[in-house]
Motif scaffolding. Structure first.
Motif, PDB file in Angstrom:
ATOM      1  N   LYS A 163       0.841  -1.186   0.000  1.00 21.41           N
ATOM      2  CA  LYS A 163       0.000   0.000   0.000  1.00 21.41           C
ATOM      3  C   LYS A 163       0.880   1.241   0.000  1.00 21.41           C
ATOM      4  O   LYS A 163       1.995   1.221   0.524  1.00 21.41           O
ATOM      5  CB  LYS A 163      -0.928   0.014   1.223  1.00 21.41           C
TER       6      LYS A 163
ATOM      7  N   LYS B  98      -2.926   6.204  -0.932  1.00 22.01           N
ATOM      8  CA  LYS B  98      -2.962   6.624  -2.312  1.00 22.01           C
ATOM      9  C   LYS B  98      -2.882   5.395  -3.218  1.00 22.01           C
ATOM     10  O   LYS B  98      -2.274   4.390  -2.871  1.00 22.01           O
ATOM     11  CB  LYS B  98      -1.796   7.559  -2.631  1.00 22.01           C
ATOM     12  N   LYS B  99      -3.486   5.491  -4.386  1.00 22.44           N
ATOM     13  CA  LYS B  99      -3.337   4.435  -5.378  1.00 22.44           C
ATOM     14  C   LYS B  99      -1.934   4.510  -5.968  1.00 22.44           C
ATOM     15  O   LYS B  99      -1.348   5.594  -6.081  1.00 22.44           O
ATOM     16  CB  LYS B  99      -4.375   4.590  -6.483  1.00 22.44           C
ATOM     17  N   SER B 100      -1.423   3.367  -6.359  1.00 22.20           N
ATOM     18  CA  SER B 100      -0.082   3.352  -6.951  1.00 22.20           C
ATOM     19  C   SER B 100      -0.033   4.193  -8.221  1.00 22.20           C
ATOM     20  O   SER B 100       0.998   4.775  -8.556  1.00 22.20           O
ATOM     21  CB  SER B 100       0.363   1.916  -7.236  1.00 22.20           C
ATOM     22  N   GLN B 101      -1.163   4.287  -8.948  1.00 23.03           N
ATOM     23  CA  GLN B 101      -1.206   5.105 -10.164  1.00 23.03           C
ATOM     24  C   GLN B 101      -0.995   6.584  -9.850  1.00 23.03           C
ATOM     25  O   GLN B 101      -0.451   7.327 -10.664  1.00 23.03           O
ATOM     26  CB  GLN B 101      -2.544   4.928 -10.891  1.00 23.03           C
ATOM     27  N   GLU B 102      -1.425   7.014  -8.654  1.00 22.11           N
ATOM     28  CA  GLU B 102      -1.232   8.408  -8.261  1.00 22.11           C
ATOM     29  C   GLU B 102       0.217   8.686  -7.897  1.00 22.11           C
ATOM     30  O   GLU B 102       0.761   9.753  -8.184  1.00 22.11           O
ATOM     31  CB  GLU B 102      -2.134   8.749  -7.065  1.00 22.11           C
TER      32      GLU B 102
ATOM     33  N   VAL C 173      -2.070  -5.702  -8.401  1.00 26.14           N
ATOM     34  CA  VAL C 173      -3.393  -5.890  -7.812  1.00 26.14           C
ATOM     35  C   VAL C 173      -3.457  -7.285  -7.190  1.00 26.14           C
ATOM     36  O   VAL C 173      -2.710  -8.186  -7.584  1.00 26.14           O
ATOM     37  CB  VAL C 173      -4.528  -5.734  -8.854  1.00 26.14           C
TER      38      VAL C 173
ATOM     39  N   GLY D 112      -6.745   1.159 -15.119  1.00 28.92           N
ATOM     40  CA  GLY D 112      -7.474   0.160 -14.353  1.00 28.92           C
ATOM     41  C   GLY D 112      -7.856  -1.065 -15.141  1.00 28.92           C
ATOM     42  O   GLY D 112      -8.623  -1.912 -14.656  1.00 28.92           O
TER      43      GLY D 112
END
Length: 204
Positions: A112, A121-125, A135, A148
């Motif tokens: 995470k 935060k999402k890893s994409q951010e 995932v 996604g």
């Protein structure tokens, strides 16, 4: 100051602020110091109050993040904020990026990301230039793209985030392999790395 091999703090007048009774002492923030006593680390303030109990095997202040990173006897990490509250416990920190202001933790077999305000935060951010993002589904690992979309089915027993070289390490049936930046298999899982503390690939 050092006295008889122990460390403390004095004021300009030479009076003790923190008695010289600690095996090591380092300033962290405000009037607080990370100290070592009887082989364990904690935090002591100049008013003589132990802000964090002396029970940790290592302890560091991450200045850019304004938090304390401490390892317990079980080799797990705790994150303590400036209010001396434990934000995370029993985690493994895999990265602290002071330049971009995030930390990556592994807890309960999941990676995470959090900013230094401890907001998830999402890893994409956090990593917008990467092409694959880890995932987990039904206990198995796969990868999505930054939109996604599922690129690699969740079929691996373990997996690592895509690294700076574009490769992903994946584990199946006890052995490791490598995926390329588009999700294609570069090396089928075939490499035993049980003796390795750290698993990563920079190419085939």
């Amino acid at each position: 100051v050092e006295k008889n091999g122990k460390y403390g703090v004095i004021n300009k007048a030479g009076a003790d602020v923190i008695p010289a009774e600690y095996e090591s002492l380092s300033y962290c923030f405000e009037n607080n110091y990370i100290a070592k006593k009887d082989g364990k680390f904690g935090v002591i303030s100049t008013d003589g109050v132990a802000k964090v109990a002396f029970k940790y095997t290592t302890m560091d202040f991450v200045k850019n993040g304004n938090f304390i990173q401490a390892d317990n006897e079980q080799a797990k990490t705790e994150i303590i904020n400036k209010n001396f509250q434990t934000v995370f416990s029993d985690i493994i920190i895999s990265e602290i990026n002071t330049e971009k202001g995030y930390l990556r933790i592994r807890q309960n077999d999941e990676y995470k990301y959090y900013n230094f305000n401890f907001e998830e935060k999402k890893s994409q951010e956090v990593l917008p230039t990467r092409t694959l993002f880890l995932v987990k589904e039904n206990g198995k690992y796969g990868y999505e793209n930054n939109n996604g979309d599922r690129i690699v089915d969740c079929k691996y027993d373990d997996a690592k985030e895509q690294n700076e070289y574009g490769y992903c390490a994946v584990k199946k049936d006890g052995v490791w392999g490598v995926l390329k930046s588009n999700g294609a298999v570069l090396v089928e899982p075939s490499i035993n790395l049980d003796s390795s503390l750290y698993v990563d690939f920079i190419a085939e």
